[in-house]
Design a protein around this motif. Structure first.
Motif, short mmCIF file in Angstrom:
data_model
loop_
_atom_site.label_atom_id
_atom_site.label_comp_id
_atom_site.label_asym_id
_atom_site.label_seq_id
_atom_site.Cartn_x
_atom_site.Cartn_y
_atom_site.Cartn_z
N LYS A 175 57.71 37.22 60.68
CA LYS A 175 57.31 36.20 61.64
C LYS A 175 55.92 36.48 62.19
CE LYS A 175 61.95 34.77 63.08
NZ LYS A 175 62.83 34.49 64.23
N ILE A 176 55.35 35.44 62.80
CA ILE A 176 54.03 35.54 63.40
C ILE A 176 54.05 34.83 64.75
CG2 ILE A 176 53.25 33.46 62.17
CD1 ILE A 176 50.48 34.80 62.00
N GLN A 177 53.36 35.42 65.71
CA GLN A 177 53.36 34.88 67.07
C GLN A 177 52.29 33.80 67.20
OE1 GLN A 177 52.02 37.61 70.06
NE2 GLN A 177 52.89 36.45 71.76
N ILE A 178 52.67 32.68 67.83
CA ILE A 178 51.75 31.58 68.11
C ILE A 178 51.46 31.60 69.62
CG2 ILE A 178 51.33 29.11 67.94
CD1 ILE A 178 51.73 30.51 65.24
N VAL A 179 50.21 31.81 69.95
CA VAL A 179 49.84 31.89 71.38
C VAL A 179 49.17 30.63 71.87
CG1 VAL A 179 49.70 34.41 71.34
CG2 VAL A 179 47.67 33.06 70.79
N ASP A 180 48.77 29.74 70.97
CA ASP A 180 48.14 28.49 71.40
C ASP A 180 48.26 27.46 70.29
OD1 ASP A 180 46.73 26.78 73.08
OD2 ASP A 180 44.79 27.34 72.22
N VAL A 236 60.57 24.23 67.88
CA VAL A 236 59.90 25.33 68.59
C VAL A 236 60.58 25.59 69.94
CG1 VAL A 236 57.75 26.06 69.69
CG2 VAL A 236 57.71 24.91 67.47
N LYS A 237 60.82 26.88 70.23
CA LYS A 237 61.35 27.28 71.53
C LYS A 237 60.87 28.69 71.84
CE LYS A 237 65.73 28.87 69.51
NZ LYS A 237 67.21 28.74 69.55
N ASP A 238 60.86 29.01 73.13
CA ASP A 238 60.43 30.34 73.57
C ASP A 238 61.50 31.37 73.25
OD1 ASP A 238 58.00 29.55 74.51
OD2 ASP A 238 58.69 29.15 76.54
N THR A 239 61.07 32.52 72.74
CA THR A 239 61.99 33.62 72.45
C THR A 239 61.39 34.92 72.97
OG1 THR A 239 60.99 33.95 70.26
CG2 THR A 239 62.92 32.52 70.39
N ALA A 240 62.26 35.91 73.19
CA ALA A 240 61.80 37.25 73.59
C ALA A 240 61.60 38.07 72.32
CB ALA A 240 62.84 37.91 74.49
N VAL A 241 60.54 38.85 72.30
CA VAL A 241 60.24 39.65 71.12
C VAL A 241 59.71 41.00 71.54
CG1 VAL A 241 57.89 38.73 70.94
CG2 VAL A 241 58.99 39.69 68.92
N LYS A 280 58.64 35.75 76.79
CA LYS A 280 58.60 34.36 76.33
C LYS A 280 57.39 34.15 75.42
CE LYS A 280 60.93 32.02 80.16
NZ LYS A 280 60.80 30.95 81.20
N THR A 281 57.67 33.79 74.19
CA THR A 281 56.60 33.49 73.25
C THR A 281 57.16 32.68 72.10
OG1 THR A 281 54.75 34.44 72.02
CG2 THR A 281 56.88 35.55 71.81
N ILE A 282 56.29 32.13 71.28
CA ILE A 282 56.70 31.32 70.13
C ILE A 282 56.50 32.14 68.86
CG2 ILE A 282 56.20 29.26 68.76
CD1 ILE A 282 55.33 27.89 71.36
N MET A 283 57.56 32.27 68.09
CA MET A 283 57.51 33.00 66.81
C MET A 283 57.89 32.05 65.69
SD MET A 283 56.59 36.09 67.65
CE MET A 283 56.94 37.04 66.16
N LEU A 284 57.05 32.00 64.65
CA LEU A 284 57.30 31.15 63.49
C LEU A 284 57.43 32.00 62.24
CD1 LEU A 284 54.80 28.15 63.88
CD2 LEU A 284 57.21 28.23 64.52
#
Length: 369
Positions: free
Chosen positions: A335-340, A65-70, A295-299
């Motif tokens: 992909k889907i954004q993970i906020v927590d 997991v790492k922060d990415t721009a989306v 900055k956010t996490i995308m899986l």
């Protein structure tokens, strides 16, 4: 008699013994065999059933997991419209004397396309022109004589009025003649004609359609919540079914009121039609960028497992699978954004999820950084 009874009694006892030995002895053997188990020793078999062998590790792929721009984007639909489109009709009735265009070709503004019979009007115009020449001569002589005071001012004004009246008659006839000539109102491509030479043309008869689709117009509706991010000059990207190319359009007009039923507002943009790839009436899929999340996490979507009240993922921890509940928000096609629920550096399982249960041993096949 007594001997007979004794014999009968002995036979009955013998039969009873044989029946007992036949059925009850076999049931006892079966019970003993079941109790003993395959290798003898029933207690040992039960222990194996409870303890069992540990399941082999599941081969998985991990994503660090790492922060990415989306870009926060939505997909909406729209329609390609012609920049200009008109159905040609005649302003006067009459027989068609000429058709001067070829179906499906480009025409220029002012080009003569169809002509209706107007010989009677042409003759009337020639007659009026002859009268005009005579009226001009009379008016010019009266003007010279007026300067010499040889005629009165009233006589000169009468000749001038007569000349102007004849000019007006000529203008009326020219206007009538112009209505017998159907010309292209703008440059574009003319479609299939519905008339033939010699046919009778009335004002209700459609002749053909002219379309100008360079540039093309893109019409679409935007939900009310997105109004602050779109305005005149905004850029939008879109695709069409008949081409793999991505097109760009610029917003130039927005409807001033929302649609009361759908709570959306209609937006119109123009797009250059290079190569004539855009066709009027075709369907457009528009990708509208709302904003950018730095900055956010995308899986990958397949890594997130829906639950009754939330969603969860499996994280690799000390060789086993650890279930982690997460909160999601933005979704894209893949992909889907993970906020927590996750942080940078966590190793999320992205393959082999069907075989995984909490605390399942894992074998790392591949790590995606």
């Amino acid at each position: 008699m007594k001997t007979k009874y004794i014999i009968y009694t002995l036979l009955a006892l013998l039969v009873a013994f044989l029946i007992y030995n036949k059925f009850f002895s076999e049931h006892a053997k079966e019970r003993d065999a079941l109790t003993a188990g395959p290798g003898g020793g029933g207690a040992k078999g039960g222990k194996d059933a409870k303890g069992g062998k540990q399941s082999p590790p599941v081969s998985v792929t991990l994503l660090v997991v790492k922060d990415t721009a989306v870009n926060n984007q939505i997909d909406i639909t729209g329609t390609i419209d012609a920049n200009e489109k008109v159905s040609l009709i005649s302003q006067t009735a009459g027989n068609i004397t000429g058709i001067y265009f070829t179906e499906g070709t480009r025409v220029t503004k002012g080009q003569l396309l169809v002509k209706v019979y107007n010989q009677d009007l042409q003759a009337s115009l020639q007659q009026v022109n002859a009268q005009m020449i005579l009226a001009k001569d009379i008016n010019n002589r009266n003007k010279i004589l007026l300067e010499k005071e040889a005629v009165s001012k009233e006589e000169y004004e009468t000749s001038l009025s007569s000349l102007n009246s004849i000019k007006a008659q000529a203008d009326v006839i020219r206007a009538q003649i112009s209505r017998t000539e159907i010309r292209a109102p703008f440059s574009g491509t003319i479609g299939l004609r519905n008339v033939s030479p010699g046919g009778y043309l009335s004002p209700s008869t459609p002749i053909a359609t002219i379309v100008n689709i360079d540039p093309a117009k893109l019409t679409f509706s935007v939900p009310e919540r997105y109004l602050p991010i779109i305005g005149k000059g905004s850029k939008v990207k879109f695709t069409i079914e008949s081409s793999l190319k991505e097109f760009s359009a610029t917003v130039y007009a927005i409807e001033p009121a929302l649609d009361a039923a759908s709570r959306t507002i209609t937006v119109r943009a123009t797009a250059p039609n290079v190569g004539n790839l855009l066709t009027a009436g075709s369907f457009a899929k528009i990708n509208l960028t709302l904003d950018q999340i730095p900055k956010t996490i995308m899986l990958p979507t397949e890594a997130v497992i829906p639950d009754l009240k939330s969603s969860k993922v499996y994280v690799y921890h000390n060789g086993i699978a650890e279930a982690r509940f997460v909160k999601t928000d933005l979704r894209t096609d893949t992909k889907i954004q993970i906020v927590d629920g996750l942080k940078q550096g966590d190793s999320v399982v992205v393959s082999g999820l069907i075989q995984i249960r909490p605390k399942s041993p894992l074998k790392i096949k591949k790590v995606i950084q």
